[in-house]
Structure formats: structure tokens, C-alpha cells
Design an enzyme around this catalytic site. Structure first.
Site, PDB file in Angstrom:
ATOM      1  N   GLY A 286       9.253  -5.051   2.693  1.00 54.12           N
ATOM      2  CA  GLY A 286       9.030  -4.319   1.448  1.00 54.12           C
ATOM      3  C   GLY A 286      10.036  -4.740   0.382  1.00 54.12           C
ATOM      4  O   GLY A 286      10.917  -5.565   0.623  1.00 54.12           O
TER       5      GLY A 286
ATOM      6  N   TYR B 127      -1.772  -8.554  16.189  1.00 58.13           N
ATOM      7  CA  TYR B 127      -1.667  -7.575  15.106  1.00 58.13           C
ATOM      8  C   TYR B 127      -2.705  -6.470  15.282  1.00 58.13           C
ATOM      9  O   TYR B 127      -2.378  -5.282  15.301  1.00 58.13           O
ATOM     10  CB  TYR B 127      -1.852  -8.265  13.746  1.00 58.13           C
ATOM     11  CG  TYR B 127      -2.120  -7.275  12.633  1.00 58.13           C
ATOM     12  CD1 TYR B 127      -1.122  -6.380  12.238  1.00 58.13           C
ATOM     13  CD2 TYR B 127      -3.373  -7.194  12.024  1.00 58.13           C
ATOM     14  CE1 TYR B 127      -1.370  -5.442  11.245  1.00 58.13           C
ATOM     15  CE2 TYR B 127      -3.628  -6.265  11.040  1.00 58.13           C
ATOM     16  CZ  TYR B 127      -2.635  -5.385  10.653  1.00 58.13           C
ATOM     17  OH  TYR B 127      -2.885  -4.452   9.686  1.00 58.13           O
TER      18      TYR B 127
ATOM     19  N   GLY C 183      -9.925 -17.045  14.099  1.00 65.28           N
ATOM     20  CA  GLY C 183      -9.944 -15.582  14.154  1.00 65.28           C
ATOM     21  C   GLY C 183     -10.700 -14.907  13.024  1.00 65.28           C
ATOM     22  O   GLY C 183     -10.814 -13.684  13.004  1.00 65.28           O
TER      23      GLY C 183
ATOM     24  N   PHE D  93       3.323   3.689   7.209  1.00 59.86           N
ATOM     25  CA  PHE D  93       2.873   2.345   6.837  1.00 59.86           C
ATOM     26  C   PHE D  93       3.687   1.246   7.517  1.00 59.86           C
ATOM     27  O   PHE D  93       3.193   0.134   7.662  1.00 59.86           O
ATOM     28  CB  PHE D  93       3.028   2.106   5.322  1.00 59.86           C
ATOM     29  CG  PHE D  93       2.156   2.954   4.456  1.00 59.86           C
ATOM     30  CD1 PHE D  93       0.842   2.589   4.214  1.00 59.86           C
ATOM     31  CD2 PHE D  93       2.646   4.110   3.862  1.00 59.86           C
ATOM     32  CE1 PHE D  93       0.032   3.360   3.396  1.00 59.86           C
ATOM     33  CE2 PHE D  93       1.842   4.883   3.045  1.00 59.86           C
ATOM     34  CZ  PHE D  93       0.541   4.515   2.809  1.00 59.86           C
ATOM     35  N   ALA D  94       4.957   1.542   7.833  1.00 61.33           N
ATOM     36  CA  ALA D  94       5.884   0.469   8.222  1.00 61.33           C
ATOM     37  C   ALA D  94       5.352  -0.335   9.410  1.00 61.33           C
ATOM     38  O   ALA D  94       5.192   0.201  10.502  1.00 61.33           O
ATOM     39  CB  ALA D  94       7.242   1.076   8.573  1.00 61.33           C
TER      40      ALA D  94
ATOM     41  N   ARG E  96     -16.110 -10.164   2.897  1.00 63.90           N
ATOM     42  CA  ARG E  96     -15.152  -9.087   3.172  1.00 63.90           C
ATOM     43  C   ARG E  96     -15.421  -7.909   2.250  1.00 63.90           C
ATOM     44  O   ARG E  96     -16.037  -8.061   1.187  1.00 63.90           O
ATOM     45  CB  ARG E  96     -13.701  -9.573   2.934  1.00 63.90           C
ATOM     46  CG  ARG E  96     -13.229 -10.647   3.896  1.00 63.90           C
ATOM     47  CD  ARG E  96     -13.004 -10.084   5.285  1.00 63.90           C
ATOM     48  NE  ARG E  96     -12.573 -11.094   6.241  1.00 63.90           N
ATOM     49  CZ  ARG E  96     -13.398 -11.854   6.962  1.00 63.90           C
ATOM     50  NH1 ARG E  96     -14.706 -11.726   6.816  1.00 63.90           N
ATOM     51  NH2 ARG E  96     -12.923 -12.730   7.825  1.00 63.90           N
TER      52      ARG E  96
ATOM     53  N   THR F 215      -6.938 -23.714  -0.639  1.00 66.68           N
ATOM     54  CA  THR F 215      -7.895 -24.162   0.374  1.00 66.68           C
ATOM     55  C   THR F 215      -8.749 -22.981   0.798  1.00 66.68           C
ATOM     56  O   THR F 215      -8.216 -21.933   1.175  1.00 66.68           O
ATOM     57  CB  THR F 215      -7.154 -24.717   1.605  1.00 66.68           C
ATOM     58  OG1 THR F 215      -6.307 -25.782   1.167  1.00 66.68           O
ATOM     59  CG2 THR F 215      -8.124 -25.248   2.647  1.00 66.68           C
TER      60      THR F 215
ATOM     61  N   ASN G  39     -10.200  -4.846   3.200  1.00 61.58           N
ATOM     62  CA  ASN G  39      -9.304  -5.751   2.450  1.00 61.58           C
ATOM     63  C   ASN G  39      -8.700  -5.072   1.226  1.00 61.58           C
ATOM     64  O   ASN G  39      -9.341  -5.025   0.172  1.00 61.58           O
ATOM     65  CB  ASN G  39     -10.063  -7.014   2.065  1.00 61.58           C
ATOM     66  CG  ASN G  39     -10.317  -7.896   3.270  1.00 61.58           C
ATOM     67  OD1 ASN G  39     -10.967  -7.472   4.219  1.00 61.58           O
ATOM     68  ND2 ASN G  39      -9.778  -9.086   3.266  1.00 61.58           N
TER      69      ASN G  39
ATOM     70  N   ILE H   5       0.845  -1.204   0.000  1.00 67.66           N
ATOM     71  CA  ILE H   5       0.000   0.000   0.000  1.00 67.66           C
ATOM     72  C   ILE H   5       0.879   1.252   0.000  1.00 67.66           C
ATOM     73  O   ILE H   5       0.571   2.255  -0.651  1.00 67.66           O
ATOM     74  CB  ILE H   5      -0.981  -0.020   1.201  1.00 67.66           C
ATOM     75  CG1 ILE H   5      -1.805  -1.316   1.174  1.00 67.66           C
ATOM     76  CG2 ILE H   5      -1.900   1.194   1.172  1.00 67.66           C
ATOM     77  CD1 ILE H   5      -2.616  -1.578   2.434  1.00 67.66           C
TER      78      ILE H   5
HETATM   79  N1  UDP Z   1      -9.192 -17.044   2.533  1.00 61.42           N
HETATM   80  C1  UDP Z   1      -9.358 -18.381   2.122  1.00 61.42           C
HETATM   81  N2  UDP Z   1      -8.241 -19.065   1.719  1.00 61.42           N
HETATM   82  C2  UDP Z   1      -6.987 -18.508   1.696  1.00 61.42           C
HETATM   83  C3  UDP Z   1      -6.853 -17.155   2.090  1.00 61.42           C
HETATM   84  C4  UDP Z   1      -7.976 -16.457   2.502  1.00 61.42           C
HETATM   85  O1  UDP Z   1     -10.460 -18.914   2.130  1.00 61.42           O
HETATM   86  O2  UDP Z   1      -6.024 -19.205   1.329  1.00 61.42           O
HETATM   87  C5  UDP Z   1     -10.374 -16.291   2.998  1.00 61.42           C
HETATM   88  C6  UDP Z   1     -10.275 -15.836   4.447  1.00 61.42           C
HETATM   89  O3  UDP Z   1     -10.746 -16.823   5.314  1.00 61.42           O
HETATM   90  C7  UDP Z   1     -11.144 -14.575   4.424  1.00 61.42           C
HETATM   91  C8  UDP Z   1     -10.964 -14.030   3.011  1.00 61.42           C
HETATM   92  O4  UDP Z   1     -10.466 -15.118   2.232  1.00 61.42           O
HETATM   93  O5  UDP Z   1     -12.491 -14.920   4.606  1.00 61.42           O
HETATM   94  C9  UDP Z   1      -9.987 -12.881   2.934  1.00 61.42           C
HETATM   95  O6  UDP Z   1      -8.791 -13.277   3.587  1.00 61.42           O
HETATM   96  P1  UDP Z   1      -7.435 -12.459   3.494  1.00 61.42           P
HETATM   97  O7  UDP Z   1      -6.399 -13.263   4.225  1.00 61.42           O
HETATM   98  O8  UDP Z   1      -7.176 -12.097   2.074  1.00 61.42           O
HETATM   99  O9  UDP Z   1      -7.747 -11.105   4.250  1.00 61.42           O
HETATM  100  P2  UDP Z   1      -8.279 -10.852   5.760  1.00 61.42           P
HETATM  101  O10 UDP Z   1      -9.782 -10.799   5.650  1.00 61.42           O
HETATM  102  O11 UDP Z   1      -7.789 -11.958   6.616  1.00 61.42           O
HETATM  103  O12 UDP Z   1      -7.705  -9.525   6.089  1.00 61.42           O
END
Ligand code: UDP
Length: 322
Positions: A37, A141, A283, A73-74, A220, A205, A170, A13
Site C-alpha cells: 500500500g 492466490y 491461467g 483487505f490486507a 472480463r 502486449t 475486475n 480498493i
Molecule cells: N491483459 C493483457 N495484457 C496485459 C495485462 C492484461 O492482455 O498486459 C489481459 C488479461 O489477459 C485479461 C485482462 O487483460 O484477459 C484483464 O487482466 P488483468 O490482469 O487486468 O486482470 P485479471 O483478469 O487477471 O484479474
């Protein structure tokens, strides 16, 4: 010519924001330790390779030019990694930020745009999320960003440091014509991983289809990185114009499920995405969608990318050029 210091400007970003700042006529210096980066994202003459922890050298740098503001950003950004290495996250994201704010106070630079995150809300009680909802992060985080926002509240009061925190939803997409795009290592984000699955044939997956959403997969708010970069410029202009401190959600207000994103990737690439359905990822909230009315009404921001396929197309073009 307005001088802006950008920390983490070699990251995803950050680099897009630097690109836009330069196009808008700002003079930009980047501080990055290149731990995450990429050197190729920044012209060598504007890059200072420096850890945020080095308060003295940061002070010296901030005193070397009449900097109007800092865009910060860092930071480390991986939720899963933060749960495994919390000390590393608090040291880099919180102590690193404190070092920067100390240097800014010494050099009398008093405006800051800060990269925050929707992760400060944890698992929100309702969507769309408004800025007044409780700050309840569920990962180191997210908490590292919430802590910095809190520190900024005190520095606003005690040091007259005016700041805008942008709580990113996102971020995705790319500026392929400028050679900029998403290149995390390891990559954890959905769109680049879907594109990689198409390219390699190795299935991605998907993390769960038993959520309380229409198709069972998580929803999202996908915001194009250039729209996010624009929000930083508007935030800077607000601060330079004497505006007050604020925290804003930065999202489009529209949610897409994982399966919708997968379908968008299939439409853009013209290929099937090989995938398997796995268990939920720890999470993950079912739905995270921003109410970004405050960002729109206070700063006049409006997303240019409102079609998910257009966003995916930019990411696909970047992946093809690499
Ligand atoms: N996701 C997924 N498989 C992956 C990576 C992400 O199904 O290999 C899903 C994740 O569970 C979330 C959405 O994609 O619902 C976006 O995930 P990402 O890690 O891109 O961003 P986040 O929402 O965690 O910031």
C-alpha cells in the site's frame, strides 16, 4: 460514531473504501504494513503500521476502541507472483488472516467484511458465474482466498464471527478528485497498462486472440472501485444490523473483451494505443462475468458505473494528475 478497523486501507480498493466510510460518518482506523500500500493514501493520524502477523498488537488495537467491525483487505494480490512464491502467499494471506481472526476473537469483535476474489472459481464451467458454482482455484492466490473463506465458515459456526466475503471481479477506475487511483508496483492490470502505453508510446502486449470469444480476446467484468467500495459499506450495514454470513459476487454482470477495453481507452484519450498481440497468459480463463443478483437483492447494491468509457475516464484523469 461507529468505529471500523480497515486492514490494507493504504491499498487501492482499501483506500477507496476508507474514503467512502469517512464520507458516511464512520470513524476509521487503518492497519497496513505498507509492503504494497501507499502511505499517501491514508491520513497519518488514522494509520497504524503493523504486520497482520502481530496478533498481540492487533488485539491491543482492537481493544482500544469499541470497534463494530473489521474490513479486511490486507493481502498479496498478484496471480503470477503467487505461482512463483506460493509460501509467501499462503503465509501472508492465510496466516495473516488467522492472526487477525484470533485477535478479533480475543477482543470480541465479531463482524468482518472480507476481500475475496472471482479467482476462487478458477476456470468456471459457465458464465455468468453464480455463487453456488464449484470453488476450484487454479492459483495459490485464488486458493489463499478460498482457504480464508473456508476458515470463515468454521468461525461463523464456532465463534459466531459473522462475515461477508465479496468475490471481486475486475476492480478498476479511480476517484481522481480525492487523489485516489490504481498504483500497483509492478502494474499488471489492463486499464492502467493501456493508459501507460498511450503515455509512453511503448506497446502493451495483449495476451492472446485465439480464445472462443467473438473477437478472440478474453472477456472480463470490469467494476468501478467506488461501486466496490459501496458494496463493502452495504455489507457492513448488513452485519451491524444482525445479518447472516454470506459470500457474494461483486461484478456488474457485463463483460468486455480486451480489445473493447483498448477501444474505450482510445476513445477516452483520443490516441491510438500502441500494442502487439502475444501468446496467452497462463491461467487466464476465456470469460469471467459475475452474476451479482444475490448482492443486489440481499444488500440492495447497484453499480453506478455501467459505461466502460466512464470507468476508463476516471482512470485516465487519475493517471494525468499523477
Ligand atoms: N491483459 C493483457 N495484457 C496485459 C495485462 C492484461 O492482455 O498486459 C489481459 C488479461 O489477459 C485479461 C485482462 O487483460 O484477459 C484483464 O487482466 P488483468 O490482469 O487486468 O486482470 P485479471 O483478469 O487477471 O484479474
Amino acid at each position: 460514531m461507529k468505529h471500523i478497523l480497515v486492514t490494507g486501507g493504504a491499498g487501492y480498493i482499501g483506500a477507496h473504501t476508507v474514503h467512502l466510510l469517512l464520507r458516511r460518518g464512520y470513524e476509521v482506523t487503518v492497519v497496513d504494513d505498507l509492503s504494497r500500500g501507499h502511505r499517501h493514501n491514508v491520513a497519518p493520524d488514522r494509520l497504524r503500521i503493523l504486520p497482520l502477523a502481530d496478533t498481540d498488537r492487533l488485539t491491543e488495537l482492537l481493544r482500544s476502541k469499541p470497534f463494530e467491525a473489521v474490513v479486511h483487505f490486507a493481502a498479496y494480490i498478484a496471480v503470477g507472483e503467487s505461482s512463483r512464491e506460493p509460501e509467501m502467499y499462503f503465509t501472508n494471506n492465510v496466516s495473516g488472516s488467522l492472526s487477525l481472526f484470533t485477535a478479533m476473537a480475543r477482543a470480541q469483535v465479531s463482524r468482518l467484511v472480507f476481500s475475496s476474489t472471482a479467482a476462487v472459481y478458477g476456470t468456471p464451467a459457465r458464465v455468468p458465474i453464480t455463487e453456488d458454482m464449484p470453488i476450484q482455484p487454479v492459483s495459490p492466490y485464488g486458493d489463499s482466498k478460498a482457504m480464508v473463506e473456508k476458515i470463515l465458515g468454521w468461525l461463523d459456526q464456532r465463534r459466531e464471527l459473522r462475515s461477508i466475503s465479496l468475490r471481486y471481479f475486475n476492480a478498476c477506475g479511480a476517484e481522481p478528485d480525492s487523489g485516489l487511483g490504481e498504483e500497483h508496483d509492478p502494474e499488471t492490470h489492463l486499464i492502467p497498462l493501456l493508459l501507460r502505453a498511450v503515455e509512453t508510446g511503448h506497446p502493451i502486449t495483449l495476451f492472446g486472440d485465439d480464445y472462443a470469444t467473438p473477437d478472440g480476446t478474453c472477456i472480463r467484468d470490469y467494476i468501478h472501485v467506488s461501486d466496490l467500495a459501496e458494496a463493502h459499506i452495504l455489507a457492513l450495514e448488513h452485519l451491524i444490523g444482525g445479518g447472516a454470513s454470506h459470500a457474494f459476487n461483486a461484478g456488474t454482470g457485463t463483460g468486455h473483451s480486451v480489445l473493447e477495453v483498448l477501444r474505450a481507452v482510445e476513445q477516452v484519450t483520443g490516441e491510438k494505443v500502441p500494442h502487439t498481440m502475444g501468446p496467452r497468459r497462463a491461467g487466464d480463463a476465456a470469460v469471467l462475468v459475475a452474476d451479482s443478483n444475490q448482492l443486489q437483492s440481499t444488500l440492495g447494491w447497484k453499480p453506478r458505473y455501467t459505461d466502460l468509457r466512464e470507468i476508463v475516464r476516471t482512470a485516465f484523469e487519475f493517471a494525468r494528475k499523477r
